[in-house]
Motif scaffolding. Sequence first.
Motif, PDB file in Angstrom:
ATOM      1  N   ALA A   1     -27.541  -7.749  22.107  1.00 56.33           N
ATOM      2  CA  ALA A   1     -26.628  -7.976  23.242  1.00 56.33           C
ATOM      3  C   ALA A   1     -25.408  -8.779  22.801  1.00 56.33           C
ATOM      4  N   LEU A   2     -25.639  -9.753  21.927  1.00 55.36           N
ATOM      5  CA  LEU A   2     -24.528 -10.580  21.422  1.00 55.36           C
ATOM      6  C   LEU A   2     -23.513  -9.702  20.671  1.00 55.36           C
ATOM      7  N   PHE A   3     -24.043  -8.838  19.820  1.00 51.81           N
ATOM      8  CA  PHE A   3     -23.174  -7.947  19.043  1.00 51.81           C
ATOM      9  C   PHE A   3     -22.428  -6.989  19.977  1.00 51.81           C
ATOM     10  N   ALA A   4     -23.162  -6.429  20.932  1.00 53.48           N
ATOM     11  CA  ALA A   4     -22.559  -5.442  21.843  1.00 53.48           C
ATOM     12  C   ALA A   4     -21.434  -6.074  22.659  1.00 53.48           C
TER      13      ALA A   4
ATOM     14  N   GLY B   1     -17.779  -4.856  22.283  1.00 51.62           N
ATOM     15  CA  GLY B   1     -17.399  -4.014  23.434  1.00 51.62           C
ATOM     16  C   GLY B   1     -18.599  -3.122  23.711  1.00 51.62           C
ATOM     17  N   ASN B   2     -19.122  -3.258  24.929  1.00 45.09           N
ATOM     18  CA  ASN B   2     -20.375  -2.574  25.245  1.00 45.09           C
ATOM     19  C   ASN B   2     -20.295  -1.061  25.064  1.00 45.09           C
ATOM     20  N   ASP B   3     -19.130  -0.476  25.368  1.00 44.06           N
ATOM     21  CA  ASP B   3     -19.012   0.986  25.293  1.00 44.06           C
ATOM     22  C   ASP B   3     -19.194   1.466  23.866  1.00 44.06           C
TER      23      ASP B   3
ATOM     24  N   ALA C   1     -22.756   1.076  22.828  1.00 37.78           N
ATOM     25  CA  ALA C   1     -23.695   2.010  23.459  1.00 37.78           C
ATOM     26  C   ALA C   1     -23.618   3.382  22.793  1.00 37.78           C
ATOM     27  N   HIS C   2     -22.450   3.688  22.318  1.00 38.66           N
ATOM     28  CA  HIS C   2     -22.215   4.967  21.669  1.00 38.66           C
ATOM     29  C   HIS C   2     -23.044   5.134  20.390  1.00 38.66           C
ATOM     30  N   GLU C   3     -23.297   4.007  19.720  1.00 38.61           N
ATOM     31  CA  GLU C   3     -24.001   4.069  18.424  1.00 38.61           C
ATOM     32  C   GLU C   3     -25.153   3.061  18.405  1.00 38.61           C
TER      33      GLU C   3
ATOM     34  N   ALA D   1     -19.607  -9.518  11.724  1.00 37.02           N
ATOM     35  CA  ALA D   1     -19.724  -8.055  11.629  1.00 37.02           C
ATOM     36  C   ALA D   1     -18.917  -7.403  12.748  1.00 37.02           C
ATOM     37  N   ALA D   2     -19.030  -7.967  13.956  1.00 41.65           N
ATOM     38  CA  ALA D   2     -18.277  -7.400  15.084  1.00 41.65           C
ATOM     39  C   ALA D   2     -16.778  -7.556  14.848  1.00 41.65           C
TER      40      ALA D   2
END
Length: 528
Positions: A356-359, A363-365, A368-370, A391-392
């Motif tokens: 969740a932290l990374f997402a 950016g959640n979209d 979610a895509h990957e 990394a983000a």
Amino acid sequence: MFVVIEPPRRDGAEFLCLCVLIDMSGMAGTSCRREITMDAHEPDMPVSPEHLSSATEFVAALNRLRLWAGKPSLRRMRVLGGQTTTAHGAVDLLPPSTTSGILNGEGLPRLPRMEFVEGFVAACLRARGQATAEIEREVVRWRETWRRLAASTNLGAPAAGRKEAEDGVMAVGALGTGIGRNDLPGDLADFTGRGAELRWLFSGPSADDGARAATTVAVIDGMAGVGKTALVVHAAHRMVERYPDGQLFLRLHAHSAGAQPVGPEFALETLLRAWGVHGDQIPEELEARAALWRAQLANRRVLTVLDDVSNAAQVRPLLPGSAGCLTLVTSRRRLVDLDAASTLSLDVPPPGDAIALFARALGNDRAAHEFVAVGDVVRLCGYLPLAIRLAAARLQARRAWSVAYLAERLRNSGRRLDELAAGDRRLTAALALSYEQLAPAVQRVFRLLCMLAEDDIDARVLATTAHCDIAEAEQVLEALLDVHMLQQSSAGRYRVHELLRLYARLMVREAEAEAEAEAEAEACLRRG
Ligand SMILES: Nc1ncnc2c1ncn2[C@@H]1O[C@H](COP(=O)(O)OP(=O)(O)O)[C@@H](O)[C@H]1O
Ligand SMILES: [Mg+2]
């Protein structure tokens, strides 16, 4: 505009008129009528501070309290008000010029200092011959109102809002004080997880830990980048209402590139200055500084964050004596010798929170895509928040990269640490600050154990590898555990965080390269 005082009163009326005019001054140019109805009966106590809703009303109420007390002269108020202790000795709480200025509304729209209010209320009640218990009760009521009004000037607001908030409550009067000061760095907008840790911090005393009932010091320790600072800053923002007299933040720089750890003398000076004590009032000696700091915080509710502390000796003199204060300490080292502190060793977050932290950082979209690749990246970061952030950030800087492409690059363990960098932030820099503080002999053992194939190490294995006896090996393992370079998997068994292991291997390669270069240089010299 005109003001009607109804029914006519022999006292306080002019001042109330003044207050109302000040209140309404924003309406200049318009014609309006406001009526004030005052209680025609003289009650036992003329003012209920609980009902006051502005600094103006607060000061008006102080005037009424003095009138109720028989309007003692300013000189008598000074005697009745008593004194407070500063570095230079005792100082009157109610100097006549200060009292007169405040009662005339000179400091409005600021609140008078809380110390002044306490002295003032006590003086009025003493003038009426009230019992000590009654005086104390009344002082508490006024103090609570003061805090409520100070808080309603948005003391908890970060950055831009803070200045106005400080202005709203900073001192009117002779003695500087930082009551209401908020020094906290901004909270993370995307702070994620840590529910159990926050509950622990908020819960205070817990059933299974009687000692916490009186605890005013909580230490959060853990490895570099695990999220200690983020956690305490987030918690501190949510505790502003519990500690309305101030929230202070001080970095002690145990691990800062290019900065030496801050000594307790300097730390106290910084805190005292932040609290509004003038430099010439700050004594030289550590003990005297610490005593002054404790005196400043006595009977207050102040939250202090001491971030990145090296050891208990650095912290001890900074601790308030008042049970109403809370000190949150972060450290990469376990501060086992800090008495009366509750300790929480922070581990990496569980995989779900790390994802969740990374997402959220990415950016959640996009995440979610990957989602499969996201899981890979987070695992390859060892669930360490700092590595995940980097990394983000790397993906943000390389819009053409997919998450899967970054995961592929991170799989190469020889290059992984280099990949975890963004701008001038590098994971290796954070890890190096921990490694470099180890004694050379301990560094050597650490490198050795990071070269072992096993994940789980015990003293016996290390003793064989490092050619030492088991007791010595155990001692080094425990020392590494205390500075969070190792984690304990079960009693007597230890493991290294994957990224620290990679860092140690990097150090091995550097040490080998250095040894080779030296050997070559020596050979050259012999040949020459
Ligand atoms: N709970 C969290 N939610 C979001 N980001 C976090 C969280 N914990 C840590 N981080 C991020 O991870 C990085 C390292 O955190 P930090 O608190 O500085 O670690 P430490 O103080 O333990 O060295 C920071 O960039 C921070 O923003
Ligand atoms: Mg930190």
